[in-house]
Design a protein around this motif. Structure first.
Motif, PDB file in Angstrom:
ATOM      1  N   ASP A   1      47.293  38.808  48.334  1.00  0.00           N
ATOM      2  CA  ASP A   1      47.286  40.212  48.739  1.00  0.00           C
ATOM      3  C   ASP A   1      48.194  40.342  49.964  1.00  0.00           C
ATOM      4  O   ASP A   1      48.380  39.355  50.695  1.00  0.00           O
ATOM      5  CB  ASP A   1      45.857  40.666  49.077  1.00  0.00           C
TER       6      ASP A   1
ATOM      7  N   THR B   1      38.871  46.792  39.884  1.00  0.00           N
ATOM      8  CA  THR B   1      39.342  47.832  40.794  1.00  0.00           C
ATOM      9  C   THR B   1      38.687  47.695  42.161  1.00  0.00           C
ATOM     10  O   THR B   1      37.531  47.269  42.276  1.00  0.00           O
ATOM     11  CB  THR B   1      39.046  49.230  40.230  1.00  0.00           C
ATOM     12  N   LYS B   2      39.455  48.040  43.215  1.00  0.00           N
ATOM     13  CA  LYS B   2      38.949  48.036  44.587  1.00  0.00           C
ATOM     14  C   LYS B   2      38.456  49.440  44.943  1.00  0.00           C
ATOM     15  O   LYS B   2      39.056  50.428  44.493  1.00  0.00           O
ATOM     16  CB  LYS B   2      40.057  47.604  45.543  1.00  0.00           C
ATOM     17  N   PRO B   3      37.419  49.517  45.770  1.00  0.00           N
ATOM     18  CA  PRO B   3      36.643  48.383  46.307  1.00  0.00           C
ATOM     19  C   PRO B   3      35.737  47.780  45.237  1.00  0.00           C
ATOM     20  O   PRO B   3      35.154  48.501  44.439  1.00  0.00           O
ATOM     21  CB  PRO B   3      35.830  49.019  47.429  1.00  0.00           C
ATOM     22  N   CYS B   4      35.650  46.437  45.235  1.00  0.00           N
ATOM     23  CA  CYS B   4      34.849  45.738  44.225  1.00  0.00           C
ATOM     24  C   CYS B   4      33.610  45.164  44.911  1.00  0.00           C
ATOM     25  O   CYS B   4      33.733  44.359  45.852  1.00  0.00           O
ATOM     26  CB  CYS B   4      35.678  44.630  43.589  1.00  0.00           C
ATOM     27  N   GLU B   5      32.451  45.602  44.482  1.00  0.00           N
ATOM     28  CA  GLU B   5      31.203  45.150  45.076  1.00  0.00           C
ATOM     29  C   GLU B   5      31.109  43.623  44.982  1.00  0.00           C
ATOM     30  O   GLU B   5      31.433  43.020  43.955  1.00  0.00           O
ATOM     31  CB  GLU B   5      30.038  45.813  44.335  1.00  0.00           C
ATOM     32  N   THR B   6      30.667  42.991  46.065  1.00  0.00           N
ATOM     33  CA  THR B   6      30.696  41.527  46.168  1.00  0.00           C
ATOM     34  C   THR B   6      29.946  40.852  45.019  1.00  0.00           C
ATOM     35  O   THR B   6      30.420  39.873  44.438  1.00  0.00           O
ATOM     36  CB  THR B   6      30.118  41.069  47.510  1.00  0.00           C
TER      37      THR B   6
ATOM     38  N   GLY C   1      43.522  48.835  43.753  1.00  0.00           N
ATOM     39  CA  GLY C   1      42.861  50.061  44.148  1.00  0.00           C
ATOM     40  C   GLY C   1      43.261  51.223  43.269  1.00  0.00           C
ATOM     41  O   GLY C   1      42.785  52.345  43.428  1.00  0.00           O
TER      42      GLY C   1
ATOM     43  N   ASP D   1      46.496  41.109  43.938  1.00  0.00           N
ATOM     44  CA  ASP D   1      46.532  42.556  44.077  1.00  0.00           C
ATOM     45  C   ASP D   1      47.677  43.092  43.221  1.00  0.00           C
ATOM     46  O   ASP D   1      48.677  42.394  42.985  1.00  0.00           O
ATOM     47  CB  ASP D   1      46.743  42.921  45.541  1.00  0.00           C
TER      48      ASP D   1
ATOM     49  N   ASN E   1      33.150  36.534  52.448  1.00  0.00           N
ATOM     50  CA  ASN E   1      32.081  36.883  51.511  1.00  0.00           C
ATOM     51  C   ASN E   1      31.889  35.884  50.370  1.00  0.00           C
ATOM     52  O   ASN E   1      30.826  35.847  49.745  1.00  0.00           O
ATOM     53  CB  ASN E   1      32.335  38.271  50.914  1.00  0.00           C
TER      54      ASN E   1
ATOM     55  N   ILE F   1      41.875  42.298  54.045  1.00  0.00           N
ATOM     56  CA  ILE F   1      41.192  42.149  52.761  1.00  0.00           C
ATOM     57  C   ILE F   1      40.993  40.669  52.430  1.00  0.00           C
ATOM     58  O   ILE F   1      39.923  40.251  51.973  1.00  0.00           O
ATOM     59  CB  ILE F   1      41.990  42.854  51.657  1.00  0.00           C
TER      60      ILE F   1
END
Length: 384
Positions: free
Chosen positions: A9, A103-108, A82, A53, A21, A14
């Motif tokens: 990216d 797609t961003k934002p992507c939940e962890t 995104g 990305d 995470n 990010i």
């Protein structure tokens, strides 16, 4: 299991979030921008997954993952963007063989699930490859042993070139060196249909009559057809079919690819088989190599250069008999070491083992109380 994941990216924040995470779930590596990312893919051990990305300056994620596919075909590729654009998703899947489009934002939690599936996909791909390379190679070895029974003198040629195949394949950037090894193992299978007189003339380097030459040309085609009947051996069969094809397009079969369009395996076989023919005729390896270098148009210059490098490295080492008391750390065993105890012969260390201080102490202890191989055959640098 390989759980290495590379994120590419252009936003360092990010990337830092991904590392923070996900580090407890995967071996996370990051690269800022496409150039740095591709450099890591090229220079590091294989990643299980590469996540790129879509929108980056200079090169978009579609092009990046398509390049990753060329460099590391087995690495699983994931697109993260995104912009939920249908056309971009279609292009990514079609051009880069993308495993997931996120797609961003992507939940962890969702990202962890997607990456876990990608790592499992990589494991399955590598397991299939291991099965193919291991089980299939064993089956193919059985075929080569049939050749050893029917044409032991011909099998000797295949056995002599075998040690050079993988080093040459590696130096030439062969993406599937095991296929080239298999091609070398089976390239002379077609000799089983040749008359004894033709084989004898070829092995002795004698001139063939027009009729004998026509018969001899059948061997590569026969071997290629035999191998082509085995599933997934199409590339191997093609290398075998063109083993007598010269780099400049002469030789046989007539027509077809020339130069770099010839399979790399065929170009490697072309060099090694002629190299073996020259050394078999009595030339020293250096002289045989010089003879190949002086021939115009027959061989791929890159393969010849690689052979020169391999021979140069080979020339740095010699095989010698060494008394146990003179063994030193770092020497490599050229033969197994055995000990006789109570009338039984047992292997102590195998051929190819690099001696360590612990191994030397163990050998010395055995030598004091038992009958052990002495002297020992080892490989050492030529200047020792």
């Amino acid at each position: 299991m390989n759980k290495r994941v590379l994120f590419i990216d252009d936003d360092e924040r990010i990337l830092a979030g991904f590392r923070r995470n996900l580090h407890s779930h995967f071996e996370v590596d990051v690269a800022v921008g496409p150039e740095a990312g591709l450099a890591k893919v090229r220079d590091n051990p294989p990643y299980a997954v590469v996540v790129s990305d879509l929108r980056m300056p200079g090169m978009d994620g579609i092009a990046v993952l398509a390049k990753v596919r060329e460099l590391r075909p087995d690495t699983v590729r994931v697109m993260l963007t995104g912009f939920a654009e249908l056309e971009a998703a279609i292009a990514a899947v079609n051009e880069g063989n993308i495993f997931r489009f996120l797609t961003k934002p992507c939940e962890t939690g969702y990202l962890i699930g997607a990456l876990t599936a990608a790592v499992e996909q990589y494991r399955l791909v590598m397991a299939e490859r291991e099965l193919l390379e291991g089980t299939l190679r064993g089956s193919l070895k059985m075929l080569s042993e049939v050749l050893s029974l029917l044409r032991p003198e011909v099998y000797g040629r295949a056995a002599r070139i075998a040690p050079y195949v993988r080093p040459l394949a590696k130096l030439c950037g062969d993406p599937a060196p095991w296929q080239t090894e298999v091609a070398a193992m089976l390239c002379l299978m077609g000799y089983i249909v040749l008359p004894e007189g033709v084989v004898s003339k070829v092995e002795r380097g004698r001139q063939l009559s027009a009729d004998d030459a026509a018969v001899y040309r059948q061997h590569a085609e026969v071997a290629a057809k035999l191998v082509a009947n085995i599933p997934r051996m199409g590339h191997v069969a093609k290398s075998i079919a063109y083993q007598e094809k010269n780099f400049d397009g002469t030789g046989f079969p007539e027509g077809g690819p020339t130069g770099k369009e010839l399979p790399l395996g065929a170009r490697i076989l072309r060099v090694l088989l002629d190299f073996d023919r020259l050394t078999g005729a009595g030339l020293a390896k250096a002289e045989a190599y010089k003879s190949l270098k002086q021939t115009t148009g027959l061989y791929d210059p890159d393969v010849l250069a690689a052979l020169g490098e391999v021979l140069g490295e080979e020339g740095r080492y010699v095989i010698v008999k060494m008394a146990i008391k003179n063994l030193r750390e770092g020497m490599v065993l050229a033969e197994d070491i055995f000990v006789t105890r109570g009338g039984q012969v047992m292997k102590v260390l195998p051929k190819g083992y690099e001696l360590s201080d612990v191994a030397l102490a163990h050998i010395a202890k055995l030598a004091r109380y038992d009958s052990i191989t002495d002297p020992v055959t080892v490989i050492v640098p030529s200047d020792v």
